[in-house]
Scaffold this motif. Structure first.
Motif, PDB file in Angstrom:
ATOM      1  N   THR A   1       0.826  -1.209   0.000  1.00 52.46           N
ATOM      2  CA  THR A   1       0.000   0.000   0.000  1.00 52.46           C
ATOM      3  C   THR A   1       0.859   1.257   0.000  1.00 52.46           C
ATOM      4  OG1 THR A   1      -1.777  -1.153   1.160  1.00 52.46           O
ATOM      5  CG2 THR A   1      -1.800   1.250   1.254  1.00 52.46           C
ATOM      6  N   TYR A   2       1.957   1.219   0.727  1.00 53.26           N
ATOM      7  CA  TYR A   2       2.875   2.359   0.741  1.00 53.26           C
ATOM      8  C   TYR A   2       3.431   2.614  -0.662  1.00 53.26           C
ATOM      9  CZ  TYR A   2       6.805   5.342   2.102  1.00 53.26           C
ATOM     10  OH  TYR A   2       7.693   6.380   2.215  1.00 53.26           O
ATOM     11  N   ALA A   3       3.729   1.552  -1.386  1.00 51.63           N
ATOM     12  CA  ALA A   3       4.232   1.709  -2.753  1.00 51.63           C
ATOM     13  C   ALA A   3       3.178   2.343  -3.663  1.00 51.63           C
ATOM     14  CB  ALA A   3       4.650   0.347  -3.308  1.00 51.63           C
ATOM     15  N   VAL A   4       1.909   1.952  -3.493  1.00 49.88           N
ATOM     16  CA  VAL A   4       0.835   2.548  -4.292  1.00 49.88           C
ATOM     17  C   VAL A   4       0.682   4.031  -3.968  1.00 49.88           C
ATOM     18  CG1 VAL A   4      -1.647   2.532  -4.732  1.00 49.88           C
ATOM     19  CG2 VAL A   4      -0.399   0.388  -4.571  1.00 49.88           C
ATOM     20  N   LEU A   5       0.768   4.375  -2.702  1.00 52.25           N
ATOM     21  CA  LEU A   5       0.646   5.780  -2.299  1.00 52.25           C
ATOM     22  C   LEU A   5       1.778   6.619  -2.880  1.00 52.25           C
ATOM     23  CD1 LEU A   5      -0.448   5.338   1.427  1.00 52.25           C
ATOM     24  CD2 LEU A   5      -1.878   6.032  -0.511  1.00 52.25           C
ATOM     25  N   GLN A   6       2.964   6.037  -2.962  1.00 53.73           N
ATOM     26  CA  GLN A   6       4.080   6.754  -3.584  1.00 53.73           C
ATOM     27  C   GLN A   6       3.788   7.006  -5.059  1.00 53.73           C
ATOM     28  OE1 GLN A   6       6.268   8.219  -2.008  1.00 53.73           O
ATOM     29  NE2 GLN A   6       7.284   7.038  -0.425  1.00 53.73           N
ATOM     30  N   TRP A   7       3.165   6.044  -5.709  1.00 54.34           N
ATOM     31  CA  TRP A   7       2.781   6.224  -7.115  1.00 54.34           C
ATOM     32  C   TRP A   7       1.736   7.334  -7.246  1.00 54.34           C
ATOM     33  CZ3 TRP A   7      -2.163   4.330  -9.042  1.00 54.34           C
ATOM     34  CH2 TRP A   7      -2.334   4.560 -10.404  1.00 54.34           C
ATOM     35  N   LEU A   8       0.761   7.356  -6.325  1.00 57.42           N
ATOM     36  CA  LEU A   8      -0.272   8.386  -6.369  1.00 57.42           C
ATOM     37  C   LEU A   8       0.312   9.785  -6.149  1.00 57.42           C
ATOM     38  CD1 LEU A   8      -3.206   6.681  -4.387  1.00 57.42           C
ATOM     39  CD2 LEU A   8      -2.977   6.954  -6.867  1.00 57.42           C
ATOM     40  N   ARG A   9       1.402   9.866  -5.418  1.00 61.41           N
ATOM     41  CA  ARG A   9       2.022  11.169  -5.168  1.00 61.41           C
ATOM     42  C   ARG A   9       2.570  11.786  -6.451  1.00 61.41           C
ATOM     43  NH1 ARG A   9       6.153  11.211  -0.228  1.00 61.41           N
ATOM     44  NH2 ARG A   9       6.010  13.450  -0.697  1.00 61.41           N
ATOM     45  N   ALA A  10       2.886  10.949  -7.410  1.00 61.02           N
ATOM     46  CA  ALA A  10       3.418  11.462  -8.682  1.00 61.02           C
ATOM     47  C   ALA A  10       2.318  12.012  -9.585  1.00 61.02           C
ATOM     48  CB  ALA A  10       4.176  10.357  -9.412  1.00 61.02           C
ATOM     49  N   LEU A  11       1.050  11.765  -9.235  1.00 65.49           N
ATOM     50  CA  LEU A  11      -0.077  12.273  -9.998  1.00 65.49           C
ATOM     51  C   LEU A  11      -0.422  13.682  -9.508  1.00 65.49           C
ATOM     52  CD1 LEU A  11      -2.266   9.024  -9.973  1.00 65.49           C
ATOM     53  CD2 LEU A  11      -0.669   9.801 -11.741  1.00 65.49           C
ATOM     54  N   PRO A  12      -1.359  14.380 -10.150  1.00 70.59           N
ATOM     55  CA  PRO A  12      -1.755  15.703  -9.655  1.00 70.59           C
ATOM     56  C   PRO A  12      -2.046  15.684  -8.162  1.00 70.59           C
ATOM     57  CG  PRO A  12      -2.782  15.289 -11.769  1.00 70.59           C
ATOM     58  CD  PRO A  12      -2.062  14.017 -11.395  1.00 70.59           C
ATOM     59  N   ARG A  13      -1.720  16.763  -7.495  1.00 72.20           N
ATOM     60  CA  ARG A  13      -1.718  16.802  -6.035  1.00 72.20           C
ATOM     61  C   ARG A  13      -3.074  16.443  -5.414  1.00 72.20           C
ATOM     62  NH1 ARG A  13       1.655  18.521  -2.231  1.00 72.20           N
ATOM     63  NH2 ARG A  13       0.817  19.293  -0.256  1.00 72.20           N
TER      64      ARG A  13
END
Length: 371
Positions: free
Chosen positions: A281-293
């Motif tokens: 889940t932490y890895a997915v959240l890191q991916w989401l951080r690269a998307l629009p804020r």
């Protein structure tokens, strides 16, 4: 509530008008009994037995054929289920009640829940869509979807819709206690038309308690799929009829899940409270951080404790996940939730009910920030 916020809801609810019951019962409600509850519109005839009105559908001179209604569970499979258990043993419930009385926390708890109820009852000008997904199966996303949907339906007076966009043997109908399924997401994508009223639309849905409806993804057949075009057509067509729509998505990185996350006003990422669950889940959240804020800022992690013996420090795990910018809520262990089967909110432990209500309130508040 401002009158402007009620226009669209009032127009839709005129189809379902009727006297509001003088009193409503809190038995089986997801929130504490002390919390005030709004009036709920009266029950309508069961949609599964009511045939929608015939009309000339777009592109077709006659209505589509009505599919057979299939049971969610056949008799043999239903026979293997045991009697549902309460979320906590009697001794634990009694000890908790005594502590609340001795510590004087009951009044503070009621005040806090009243504030939470006010958040959940905020009016909306356009339907809010909330997408629930996970990085893998068994993370509790369907349970979280059911908890959110039943909580919104309990508190809100406008219609609430639960959509199953994970049709490959998805378990949302079973979790919500549906008896039979007929129309599916793919069926409704070919049927929904702008001139339809709310009463027309609900004729194709499975009616649930408290002014809520379910749109299943399939009838339990292996191989049934929902593609992105079908999903988008259904969500665009239904959005104006429902104040809140909660979508049980496929697991990431499936294409429909990605589309649902992008289109939703708020996102919930379900994760089990295990080391591998938290890590992925932490890895997915890191991916989401690269998307629009706004994507990470509108994301909430529902960290579900599925066993009484934990292998991680849940508090520390929640803090670590929160460093990504997402909100994190812990759903405590509850025997009723862990057993699976139909969700009966009256059997949930008090901590589980409170946690689900707070999660629903924060997710809804985040959805209101994105117009």
């Amino acid at each position: 509530m401002p009158n402007a916020d009620h226009h669209w809801q009032g127009d839709l609810l005129r189809d379902l008008k009727g006297p509001v019951p003088a009193g409503t019962s809190d038995s089986g409600a997801p929130a504490a009994p002390e919390t005030p509850r709004p009036a709920v519109p009266p029950a309508r005839p069961e949609p599964e037995t009511r045939a929608p009105a015939a009309r000339a559908w777009p592109g077709s001179p006659t209505p589509p054929p009505t599919p057979d209604s299939l049971p969610v569970l056949d008799e043999a499979m239903a026979a293997v289920a045991r009697r549902p258990v309460r979320g906590e043993p009697v001794a634990v419930r009694a000890a908790r009640a005594v502590r609340r009385i001795v510590s004087g926390s009951a009044a503070r708890e009621v005040a806090a829940l009243t504030g939470t109820a006010e958040v959940l009852q905020q009016p909306v000008t356009t339907g809010r869509q909330i997408a629930v997904t996970s990085i893998r199966g068994g993370a509790g996303k369907t349970t979280v979807t059911a908890l959110l949907g039943t909580t919104y339906a309990h508190y809100r007076q406008d219609p609430v819709l639960l959509v199953e966009a994970d049709p490959a043997l998805g378990s949302l109908p079973l979790r919500l206690g549906a008896d039979a399924l007929r129309w599916t997401t793919a069926d409704l994508a070919d049927i929904a038309a702008p001139q339809m009223s709310l009463l027309d639309v609900t004729g194709y849905l499975v009616q649930l308690p408290d002014n809520a409806w379910l749109l299943p993804g399939s009838q339990g057949r292996i191989g049934a799929m929902v593609d992105t075009v079908t999903y988008e057509r259904v969500m665009v067509a239904l959005r104006r009829y429902f104040g809140v729509t909660v979508v049980d998505c496929e697991t990431l990185p499936a294409e429909v899940a990605r589309v649902a996350l992008s289109a939703a006003q708020a996102r919930v990422l379900a994760a089990p409270a295990t080391l591998d669950g938290v890590t992925s889940t932490y890895a997915v959240l890191q991916w989401l951080r690269a998307l629009p804020r706004h994507v990470i800022e509108g994301t909430v992690v529902a960290l579900s404790v599925t066993t009484p013996r934990l292998g991680i420090d849940v508090g520390a795990a929640a803090e670590r996940l929160a460093t990504t910018g997402a909100r994190v809520h812990v759903l405590p262990y509850d025997r009723h939730l862990a057993a699976g089967g139909p969700l009966r909110t009256g059997l949930l432990s008090r901590p589980a009910r409170l946690a689900a209500t707070r999660l629903a309130a924060e997710v809804f508040e985040l959805s209101q920030k994105r117009r």
